[in-house]
Write a protein that holds these residues in place. Structure first.
Motif, PDB file in Angstrom:
ATOM      1  N   ILE A 185     -15.862  -8.840  -1.470  1.00 52.57           N
ATOM      2  CA  ILE A 185     -15.123  -7.761  -1.071  1.00 52.57           C
ATOM      3  C   ILE A 185     -13.602  -7.458  -1.705  1.00 52.57           C
ATOM      4  O   ILE A 185     -13.073  -6.636  -2.278  1.00 52.57           O
TER       5      ILE A 185
ATOM      6  N   LEU B  61     -13.308  -4.352  -3.868  1.00 50.87           N
ATOM      7  CA  LEU B  61     -12.362  -3.321  -3.189  1.00 50.87           C
ATOM      8  C   LEU B  61     -10.940  -3.533  -3.238  1.00 50.87           C
ATOM      9  O   LEU B  61      -9.967  -2.662  -3.334  1.00 50.87           O
TER      10      LEU B  61
ATOM     11  N   ARG C 235      -5.734  -6.028  -0.488  1.00 41.53           N
ATOM     12  CA  ARG C 235      -5.388  -5.398   0.776  1.00 41.53           C
ATOM     13  C   ARG C 235      -6.293  -4.905   1.923  1.00 41.53           C
ATOM     14  O   ARG C 235      -6.441  -5.219   2.911  1.00 41.53           O
ATOM     15  N   PRO C 236      -7.378  -4.193   1.353  1.00 40.25           N
ATOM     16  CA  PRO C 236      -8.750  -3.694   2.158  1.00 40.25           C
ATOM     17  C   PRO C 236      -9.488  -4.886   2.743  1.00 40.25           C
ATOM     18  O   PRO C 236      -9.717  -4.853   3.664  1.00 40.25           O
ATOM     19  N   ALA C 237      -9.511  -5.846   1.732  1.00 36.01           N
ATOM     20  CA  ALA C 237     -10.317  -7.260   2.213  1.00 36.01           C
ATOM     21  C   ALA C 237      -9.742  -7.861   3.313  1.00 36.01           C
ATOM     22  O   ALA C 237     -10.376  -8.271   4.371  1.00 36.01           O
TER      23      ALA C 237
ATOM     24  N   TRP D 298      -7.381  -6.494   5.392  1.00 33.26           N
ATOM     25  CA  TRP D 298      -7.267  -5.637   6.689  1.00 33.26           C
ATOM     26  C   TRP D 298      -8.512  -5.626   7.378  1.00 33.26           C
ATOM     27  O   TRP D 298      -8.572  -5.743   8.582  1.00 33.26           O
ATOM     28  N   ILE D 299      -9.646  -5.475   6.772  1.00 31.88           N
ATOM     29  CA  ILE D 299     -11.033  -5.559   7.307  1.00 31.88           C
ATOM     30  C   ILE D 299     -11.065  -6.932   7.798  1.00 31.88           C
ATOM     31  O   ILE D 299     -11.613  -6.712   9.168  1.00 31.88           O
TER      32      ILE D 299
ATOM     33  N   GLU E 153      -0.775  -4.689  -4.671  1.00 33.19           N
ATOM     34  CA  GLU E 153      -2.103  -5.282  -4.832  1.00 33.19           C
ATOM     35  C   GLU E 153      -2.491  -5.477  -6.457  1.00 33.19           C
ATOM     36  O   GLU E 153      -1.759  -4.741  -7.257  1.00 33.19           O
TER      37      GLU E 153
ATOM     38  N   ARG F 148      -5.491  -6.816  -7.777  1.00 30.36           N
ATOM     39  CA  ARG F 148      -6.992  -7.031  -7.909  1.00 30.36           C
ATOM     40  C   ARG F 148      -6.985  -6.653  -9.618  1.00 30.36           C
ATOM     41  O   ARG F 148      -6.495  -5.519  -9.770  1.00 30.36           O
TER      42      ARG F 148
END
Length: 419
Positions: free
Chosen positions: A294, A298, A301-303, A305-306, A412, A414
């Motif tokens: 992930i 993605l 941050r998204p990883a 937060w999920i 971020e 990535r």
């Protein structure tokens, strides 16, 4: 700080071979950390019987090992930024192996405590150096998956200790467990001969004129100062320290008391309690691998937060369960979300600092977090003593809220090339 540059996605067979060897070396190195953590736990009852120690004094051996790890993480991180990831990783494994083996010869509490402290110094260097090695050895678009595999190494080390501890104790007693610690010394020499330093580190050693780069030979104080050199960097360092502290607090809090909670308070008994805990650890393994995917696809941050939201929800739900089947399934998801982020810390830390201080940053920040997280068993025991373990577990999600907010302070990165 890192900056984004165009990615190179082609990779030769030689580069793939090097990447695999580097990841294996890093994962095995961190696996020794997990192995030692559980081996000492299994050995404690025998140590208590041999030396007539109280539970508190025997437990202090774990604390002493942790203190050594914090010191070793800080020192070896700085050494790895000066002398190389692979070379210093070899040193850490040798220190760990020799003094773990010497623990088998201990004649009392004080010499055993000294051996454990020095072994801890070796253990402390393995996370940050391994994560720096992994991050620098792979393409930018694969970085989180690579550091997640290093995180998997830790869990496999825990599994290995669980498999060998009981039969070794039955055959040779607790001293036999520490004799096993000599074998990683062989691995250390294999690693040193079979893996070269990452190109990223080698390039950082020289300037454009081919001379040794002064930055890599800065003093230890200067390397620490680089972690707080300006307001932006200080903000990043504080945020990452929060992340690693919460990660370690949640892990130690769950893994230390979950077997006791399941076997005694939930009435599953020792055998089922151990099995249910094992399922939670399998969830941790799965979560680490999924997180890497992930985070690379993605974003960081998204990883995070999920998984942070998943940790909050899954721990809260788990604290309310009483049915054995529900506890089995719930433990898997709780383990996945609560510990799945461990590999992501390696990628995140690598992307926030330049090569000349990367291993220092990895080890200092993670080991400060480990020192804070090491308080979890005590804090949870105090809360459980007056409020019950279920209630103490239900309070644990609050720390993941803090971790969630800390992510807003981090840029971020990535796909960014490391500087």
């Amino acid at each position: 700080m890192s900056t984004s540059t165009p990615l190179t996605t082609t990779e030769s067979a030689a580069e793939r071979g090097y990447r695999r060897k580097a990841l294996f070396a890093a994962a095995i190195g961190y696996g020794l950390d997990g192995f030692d953590l559980l081996v000492l736990s299994f050995a404690l009852s025998g140590i208590i019987a041999t030396f007539g120690l109280s539970d508190v004094r025997a437990g202090s051996l774990s604390t002493i090992t942790l203190f050594g790890a914090v010191l070793g993480g800080i020192v070896f991180g700085a050494l790895a930024d000066r002398f190389g990831r692979v070379r210093v990783l070899t040193w850490t494994v040798l220190v760990f192996a020799v003094f773990t083996g010497l623990s088998a010869l201990a004649q009392g509490y004080w010499d055993l405590a000294a051996y454990r402290f020095i072994a801890g110094i070796g253990i402390g260097g393995e996370f940050g150096i391994g994560m720096a090695l992994a991050a620098e050895a792979v393409r930018a678009d694969q970085r989180a998956r690579a550091t997640s595999w290093v995180g998997v190494g830790f869990q496999l080390g825990v599994f290995a200790a669980a498999l060998v501890s009981a039969p070794v104790i039955a055959a040779w007693g607790w001293r036999g467990l520490f004799v096993i610690g000599l074998f990683p010394a062989v691995f250390a020499f294999v690693v040193r001969r079979g893996v070269e330093e990452p190109e990223k580190f080698v390039r950082s050693q020289v300037d454009e004129g081919g001379q040794t780069e002064a930055k890599t030979h800065e003093s230890f104080a200067a390397k620490l100062g680089a972690l707080v050199r300006d307001r932006t960097t200080l903000k990043v360092t504080v945020a990452l320290t929060i992340l690693t502290s919460v990660q370690n607090f949640g892990y130690f809090g769950i893994i230390t008391w979950l077997p006791n909670y399941l076997s005694e308070q939930m009435g599953l008994g020792v055998t089922k309690g151990s099995l249910w805990t094992a399922v939670t650890v399998v969830g941790m393994l799965a979560g680490i691998l999924v997180f890497g995917q992930i985070a690379d696809r993605l974003g960081r941050r998204p990883a995070f937060w999920i998984f942070q939201v998943g940790a909050i929800v899954s721990i809260l739900v788990y604290s309310q369960l009483s049915d054995p089947s529900a506890l089995l399934a719930g433990g898997f998801f709780m383990g996945a979300f609560a510990n799945g982020m461990i590999g992501g810390h390696g990628a995140l830390l690598a992307e926030m600092y330049p090569t000349e201080v990367r291993a220092t940053a990895q080890n200092v920040i993670f080991n400060v977090g480990r020192a804070i997280g090491g308080l979890a068993p005590v804090v949870i025991a105090l809360l459980a003593g007056s409020l019950g373990f279920g209630f103490a577990l239900a309070l644990l999600p609050a720390i993941y809220v803090l971790q969630f907010l800390a992510m807003f302070l981090l840029p971020e990165r990535r796909g960014a090339e490391l500087t």
